[in-house]
Motif scaffolding. Structure first.
Motif, short mmCIF file in Angstrom:
data_model
loop_
_atom_site.label_atom_id
_atom_site.label_comp_id
_atom_site.label_asym_id
_atom_site.label_seq_id
_atom_site.Cartn_x
_atom_site.Cartn_y
_atom_site.Cartn_z
N MET A 176 -5.02 9.62 6.43
CA MET A 176 -4.20 8.32 5.18
C MET A 176 -3.09 7.98 5.75
N VAL A 177 -2.58 7.75 6.85
CA VAL A 177 -1.75 7.05 7.83
C VAL A 177 -2.60 6.22 7.97
N ASP A 178 -3.58 6.51 8.76
CA ASP A 178 -4.80 5.73 9.24
C ASP A 178 -5.07 4.61 8.00
N ASP A 179 -5.43 5.05 6.89
CA ASP A 179 -5.56 4.07 6.03
C ASP A 179 -4.91 3.65 5.42
N LEU A 180 -3.60 3.84 5.36
CA LEU A 180 -2.20 2.90 4.90
C LEU A 180 -2.50 1.60 6.20
N VAL A 209 -3.97 4.15 -1.25
CA VAL A 209 -4.96 4.94 -0.31
C VAL A 209 -5.64 6.08 -0.98
N ARG A 210 -6.98 6.42 -0.95
CA ARG A 210 -7.39 8.03 -1.35
C ARG A 210 -6.94 9.03 -1.10
N ASP A 211 -7.00 9.71 0.72
CA ASP A 211 -6.34 10.96 1.12
C ASP A 211 -4.62 11.46 0.87
N GLN A 212 -4.35 12.51 0.29
CA GLN A 212 -3.59 12.56 0.49
C GLN A 212 -2.73 14.00 1.01
N ALA A 213 -1.86 13.90 1.26
CA ALA A 213 -1.45 16.02 2.21
C ALA A 213 -0.92 16.37 0.61
N SER A 214 -1.66 17.15 -0.02
CA SER A 214 -1.26 17.79 -1.03
C SER A 214 -0.57 19.40 -0.59
N PHE A 215 0.61 20.22 -0.72
CA PHE A 215 0.98 21.11 -0.59
C PHE A 215 0.97 21.91 -1.78
N SER A 216 1.14 23.41 -1.67
CA SER A 216 1.28 24.51 -2.51
C SER A 216 2.32 25.44 -1.88
N ILE A 217 3.29 25.64 -3.03
CA ILE A 217 4.38 26.43 -2.44
C ILE A 217 4.11 28.06 -2.81
N PHE A 218 3.01 28.46 -2.73
CA PHE A 218 2.27 29.42 -2.44
C PHE A 218 1.35 29.53 -0.76
N THR A 219 1.25 29.17 -0.33
CA THR A 219 0.49 28.65 0.79
C THR A 219 1.49 28.36 1.96
N LEU A 264 1.80 9.37 -10.90
CA LEU A 264 2.23 8.35 -9.39
C LEU A 264 1.39 7.32 -9.28
N ARG A 265 -0.38 7.46 -8.88
CA ARG A 265 -1.15 7.22 -9.55
C ARG A 265 -1.04 5.84 -10.23
N HIS A 266 -0.96 6.11 -11.30
CA HIS A 266 -1.10 5.19 -12.33
C HIS A 266 0.37 4.74 -12.47
N ILE A 267 1.18 5.02 -12.89
CA ILE A 267 2.25 3.74 -12.19
C ILE A 267 1.93 2.69 -10.68
N LEU A 268 2.42 3.52 -9.40
CA LEU A 268 1.66 1.84 -8.74
C LEU A 268 0.61 1.40 -9.11
N ALA A 269 -0.15 1.81 -10.12
CA ALA A 269 -1.01 0.44 -10.22
C ALA A 269 -0.93 -0.41 -10.81
N ASN A 270 0.48 0.02 -11.78
CA ASN A 270 0.80 -0.96 -12.28
C ASN A 270 1.29 -2.23 -11.79
N TYR A 271 2.18 -1.72 -9.99
CA TYR A 271 3.23 -2.56 -9.84
C TYR A 271 2.35 -3.66 -9.10
N VAL A 310 0.54 -1.09 0.14
CA VAL A 310 -0.04 -0.33 -0.08
C VAL A 310 0.98 1.45 -0.05
N ALA A 311 0.55 2.52 -0.47
CA ALA A 311 0.84 3.44 -0.54
C ALA A 311 0.02 4.47 -0.32
N GLY A 312 0.75 5.83 -0.19
CA GLY A 312 0.17 7.42 0.62
C GLY A 312 1.20 7.96 -0.62
N ILE A 313 0.36 9.47 -0.53
CA ILE A 313 1.16 10.32 -1.55
C ILE A 313 0.61 11.53 -1.10
N VAL A 314 2.43 12.14 -0.81
CA VAL A 314 2.66 13.77 -0.08
C VAL A 314 2.87 14.34 -1.46
#
Length: 191
Positions: A168-172, A138-148, A126-133, A108-112
């Motif tokens: 995300m970590v709970d699901d992992l 997991v659905r939830d991911q932490a997404s950060f803006s370089i502006f905020t 990255l989700r598409h690449i990992l699906a091949n493996y 299983v993987a999570g993405i930040v």
């Protein structure tokens, strides 16, 4: 206990990535149901893909590939910390992933992710690449803006951006436990 590898998503010098990787590592430090380790593909001296046989056969010829694959085999789960470069993941991360295959199967993987638009396109690629493996992402991911979420070059995540990380970590942990059973079942069938 779930073993999680935190994988930095770039080898670019002076990138923001090490700050975010450190933040991820610190967030996981307080949990007693996981063991986390930063695993930087840059430390394995991987050149541009130089294996003759495709990775799925796991017939590695080069010491760097064998070492990289053996390290990944130690883990049940992965958290990828990926920037968005040109609407995708970095070339260095893609190259590192191309060296191996079965080491990710039924894990299983999570993405930040981060970038100008929070790095969401990199996460989708990255989700598409990992699906091949055969990786369950997991659905939830932490997404950060370089502006905020970055102030004067320092990673300063807002509460809104950081909030999905905990779920995300709970699901992992939940998926990781279930997939251990899948891997053990598939090993029993092939033996």
């Amino acid at each position: 206990m779930l073993n999680i590898a935190i994988i930095p998503g770039t080898s670019r010098p002076q990138a923001l990535n090490p700050q975010i990787v450190s933040w991820v590592d610190a967030q996981l430090a307080g949990r007693d149901d996981i063991r986390a380790e930063v695993v930087d593909f840059g430390e394995f001296d991987l050149p541009l893909l130089d294996e003759v046989v495709p990775a799925g056969a796991k017939m590695y010829q080069n010491a760097h590939t064998k070492a990289w694959g053996a390290k990944l085999d130690e883990f049940d789960a992965f958290i990828f910390v990926t920037p968005e470069y040109n609407h995708s993941i970095s070339g260095s991360l893609k190259n590192a992933l191309d060296f191996v295959a079965t080491e990710f199967n039924h894990k299983v993987a999570g993405i930040v992710n981060y970038g100008a638009d929070k790095g969401v396109r990199a996460a989708e690629h990255l989700r598409h690449i990992l699906a091949n493996y055969k990786v369950a992402v997991v659905r939830d991911q932490a997404s950060f803006s370089i502006f905020t979420d970055v102030t004067d070059g320092a990673f300063t995540p807002t509460e809104v951006s950081a909030a999905p990380f905990a779920s995300m970590v709970d699901d992992l942990v939940a998926w990781g436990g279930a997939l251990k059973g899948v891997r053990e079942g598939s090993e029993a069938v092939t033996v």
